[in-house]
Design a protein around this motif. Structure first.
Motif, PDB file in Angstrom:
ATOM      1  N   THR A   1      -5.233 -14.776  17.313  1.00  0.00           N
ATOM      2  CA  THR A   1      -4.787 -14.817  18.219  1.00  0.00           C
ATOM      3  C   THR A   1      -3.316 -15.237  18.703  1.00  0.00           C
ATOM      4  OG1 THR A   1      -5.847 -17.145  17.698  1.00  0.00           O
ATOM      5  CG2 THR A   1      -3.352 -17.419  19.245  1.00  0.00           C
ATOM      6  N   ASP A   2      -2.577 -14.044  17.560  1.00  0.00           N
ATOM      7  CA  ASP A   2      -0.824 -13.686  17.178  1.00  0.00           C
ATOM      8  C   ASP A   2      -1.309 -12.468  18.312  1.00  0.00           C
ATOM      9  OD1 ASP A   2       1.755 -13.817  17.423  1.00  0.00           O
ATOM     10  OD2 ASP A   2       1.657 -12.148  16.426  1.00  0.00           O
ATOM     11  N   ILE A   3      -2.246 -11.764  17.899  1.00  0.00           N
ATOM     12  CA  ILE A   3      -2.390 -10.221  18.567  1.00  0.00           C
ATOM     13  C   ILE A   3      -2.797 -10.049  20.581  1.00  0.00           C
ATOM     14  CG2 ILE A   3      -3.680  -7.932  18.183  1.00  0.00           C
ATOM     15  CD1 ILE A   3      -4.173  -8.886  15.037  1.00  0.00           C
ATOM     16  N   GLU A   4      -3.550 -11.442  20.113  1.00  0.00           N
ATOM     17  CA  GLU A   4      -3.921 -11.764  21.735  1.00  0.00           C
ATOM     18  C   GLU A   4      -2.861 -11.738  22.899  1.00  0.00           C
ATOM     19  OE1 GLU A   4      -5.906 -15.502  22.359  1.00  0.00           O
ATOM     20  OE2 GLU A   4      -6.677 -15.002  24.360  1.00  0.00           O
ATOM     21  N   PHE A   5      -2.193 -12.396  22.582  1.00  0.00           N
ATOM     22  CA  PHE A   5      -0.436 -12.925  23.278  1.00  0.00           C
ATOM     23  C   PHE A   5       0.466 -11.464  22.839  1.00  0.00           C
ATOM     24  CE2 PHE A   5      -3.037 -16.621  22.933  1.00  0.00           C
ATOM     25  CZ  PHE A   5      -3.353 -16.579  24.056  1.00  0.00           C
ATOM     26  N   HIS A   6       0.457 -11.060  21.211  1.00  0.00           N
ATOM     27  CA  HIS A   6       1.463  -9.717  21.250  1.00  0.00           C
ATOM     28  C   HIS A   6       0.887  -8.745  21.181  1.00  0.00           C
ATOM     29  CE1 HIS A   6       2.975 -14.009  20.767  1.00  0.00           C
ATOM     30  NE2 HIS A   6       4.578 -13.690  21.357  1.00  0.00           N
ATOM     31  N   PRO A   7      -0.201  -8.086  21.834  1.00  0.00           N
ATOM     32  CA  PRO A   7      -0.753  -6.849  21.582  1.00  0.00           C
ATOM     33  C   PRO A   7       0.323  -5.745  20.896  1.00  0.00           C
ATOM     34  CG  PRO A   7      -1.101  -7.324  23.707  1.00  0.00           C
ATOM     35  CD  PRO A   7      -0.053  -8.245  23.515  1.00  0.00           C
ATOM     36  N   ASP A   8       1.559  -5.741  22.066  1.00  0.00           N
ATOM     37  CA  ASP A   8       2.239  -4.309  21.299  1.00  0.00           C
ATOM     38  C   ASP A   8       2.909  -4.299  19.924  1.00  0.00           C
ATOM     39  OD1 ASP A   8       2.106  -3.560  24.052  1.00  0.00           O
ATOM     40  OD2 ASP A   8       4.117  -4.100  24.768  1.00  0.00           O
ATOM     41  N   LYS A   9       3.086  -5.616  19.543  1.00  0.00           N
ATOM     42  CA  LYS A   9       4.003  -5.488  18.251  1.00  0.00           C
ATOM     43  C   LYS A   9       2.616  -4.934  17.230  1.00  0.00           C
ATOM     44  CE  LYS A   9       3.874  -9.369  15.451  1.00  0.00           C
ATOM     45  NZ  LYS A   9       4.071 -11.447  15.606  1.00  0.00           N
ATOM     46  N   TYR A  10       1.509  -4.741  17.374  1.00  0.00           N
ATOM     47  CA  TYR A  10       1.054  -4.452  16.288  1.00  0.00           C
ATOM     48  C   TYR A  10       0.000  -3.181  16.939  1.00  0.00           C
ATOM     49  CZ  TYR A  10       0.281  -9.074  15.042  1.00  0.00           C
ATOM     50  OH  TYR A  10       0.817 -10.520  14.670  1.00  0.00           O
ATOM     51  N   LYS A  11       0.303  -2.051  18.091  1.00  0.00           N
ATOM     52  CA  LYS A  11       0.092  -0.751  18.464  1.00  0.00           C
ATOM     53  C   LYS A  11       0.053   0.144  17.307  1.00  0.00           C
ATOM     54  CE  LYS A  11       3.824   0.294  21.363  1.00  0.00           C
ATOM     55  NZ  LYS A  11       3.905   0.110  22.704  1.00  0.00           N
ATOM     56  N   ASN A  12       0.967   0.440  16.605  1.00  0.00           N
ATOM     57  CA  ASN A  12       1.634   1.231  15.374  1.00  0.00           C
ATOM     58  C   ASN A  12       1.063   0.313  14.089  1.00  0.00           C
ATOM     59  OD1 ASN A  12       2.138   3.096  17.831  1.00  0.00           O
ATOM     60  ND2 ASN A  12       3.980   1.562  17.527  1.00  0.00           N
ATOM     61  N   ALA A  13       0.313  -0.477  13.535  1.00  0.00           N
ATOM     62  CA  ALA A  13      -0.064  -1.053  12.115  1.00  0.00           C
ATOM     63  C   ALA A  13      -0.826  -0.135  11.419  1.00  0.00           C
ATOM     64  CB  ALA A  13      -0.349  -2.385  12.299  1.00  0.00           C
TER      65      ALA A  13
END
Ligand code: CP
Length: 307
Positions: free
Chosen positions: A23-35
């Motif tokens: 759900t966090d990924i759904e709402f904050h995709p940019d946070k994960y884009k280089n994970a």
């Protein structure tokens, strides 16, 4: 190192954490884009797939990683007789994590015993499909707001439908879950689910043949296609394939907030005149499948993303 072979490989608490992450990924995709920069996902698909393989690939690409793999047994050295055990030893040299679909029940489990990277079961024969279950759980939790106190109708091919087997296994761990199992006699749920999962866990369930006899009672209607590829003869498939067709007329019998899910692909068990009904959420379900697979990849690779 962890694998995902069965939905029971995660505790309910771990599942909650994974769904929270999705759900966090759904709402904050940019946070994960280089994970997952520099990480590789291998997709080993010995059976056809559209959603599962491409959603895994989309998930890894959205995390900044890369993907490699094959999409049929014919295009891999399985066609020359290579075993799953040998293949996974090679793949462990090429990738950091893999998703495997195989027609033989238990093949991903065998692979996991020989692998030095996490193995995800992307569907094994008529047995289990745990990442579809994660998708289904996220869809229900996101749109209903809960995973407990629900009446869930499972309709169609309950014998061969691995998504149904996995979903039942996962949902019996939540309180107040009741099932209505809607299928022709020939496609009833296997005994190892009825007895070893439903009866053993004291889950309330009933089995009916007519969708019209159950639809009004349901919070969730989970439709499935008749699994042609698992039948031993075509005549049986042809006789049973149109057992259920959900259409706009039947939807008038349902609660106004009942949700219709389907793992897809559909054949003709849901008429296209249902697609525009706001209770039909099977295309939203596909999008949740990407978020939850992103969360799964991060979890199995033990990658933490902080704010
Ligand atoms: N739901 C699902 O497993 O679809 P695919 O067979 O297209 O992957």
């Amino acid at each position: 190192m962890r694998h995902l072979i069965s939905p029971l490989d995660f505790t309910v608490q771990e599942l909650d954490e994974l769904l929270n992450l999705a759900t966090d990924i759904e709402f904050h995709p940019d946070k994960y884009k280089n994970a997952c920069n520099g990480k590789k996902l291998a997709t080993l698909f010995y059976e056809p797939s559209t959603r599962t393989r491409l959603s895994f690939e989309s998930a890894m690409l959205s995390l900044g990683g890369n993907v490699l793999g094959f999409s049929s047994a014919d295009s891999s050295s399985a066609a020359k007789g290579e075993s799953v055990s040998d293949t996974i030893r090679m793949i462990s040299c090429y990738a950091d994590i893999c998703a495997m679909r195989h027609p033989k029940e238990g093949a991903p489990l065998v692979a996991s015993t020989k692998s030095s990277i996490p193995v995800i079961n992307a569907g094994d024969g008529g047995h289990q499909h745990p990442t579809q279950t994660l998708t289904d759980l996220m869809t229900i939790r996101s749109l209903k707001g809960r995973l407990d106190d629900l009446v869930i109708g499972l309709c169609g091919d309950l014998k061969f439908g691995r998504t149904v087997h996995s979903l039942i296994n996962a949902l019996v761990r939540y309180k107040g879950i009741k099932f209505v199992l809607i299928s022709p006699k020939e496609l009833r749920i296997p005994d190892y689910i009825r007895q070893d999962v439903l009866v053993k866990n004291n889950i309330e369930f009933r089995e009916v043949e007519r969708l019209e006899d159950a639809i009004a009672d349901l919070d969730i209607l989970y439709m499935t296609r008749v699994q042609r590829e698992r039948f031993f003869n075509e005549e049986d498939y042809i006789r049973l394939k149109d057992s259920y067709i959900l259409n706009a007329e039947k939807m008038t019998l349902a609660n106004k907030d009942m949700l219709v899910l389907h793992p897809l692909p559909r054949v003709n068990e849901i008429s296209v005149d249902v697609d525009d009904d706001e209770r039909a959420v099977y295309f939203k379900q596909v999008q949740y499948g990407v978020y939850v697979r992103m969360a799964l990849i991060l979890t199995l690779l033990e990658i933490n993303v902080t704010d």
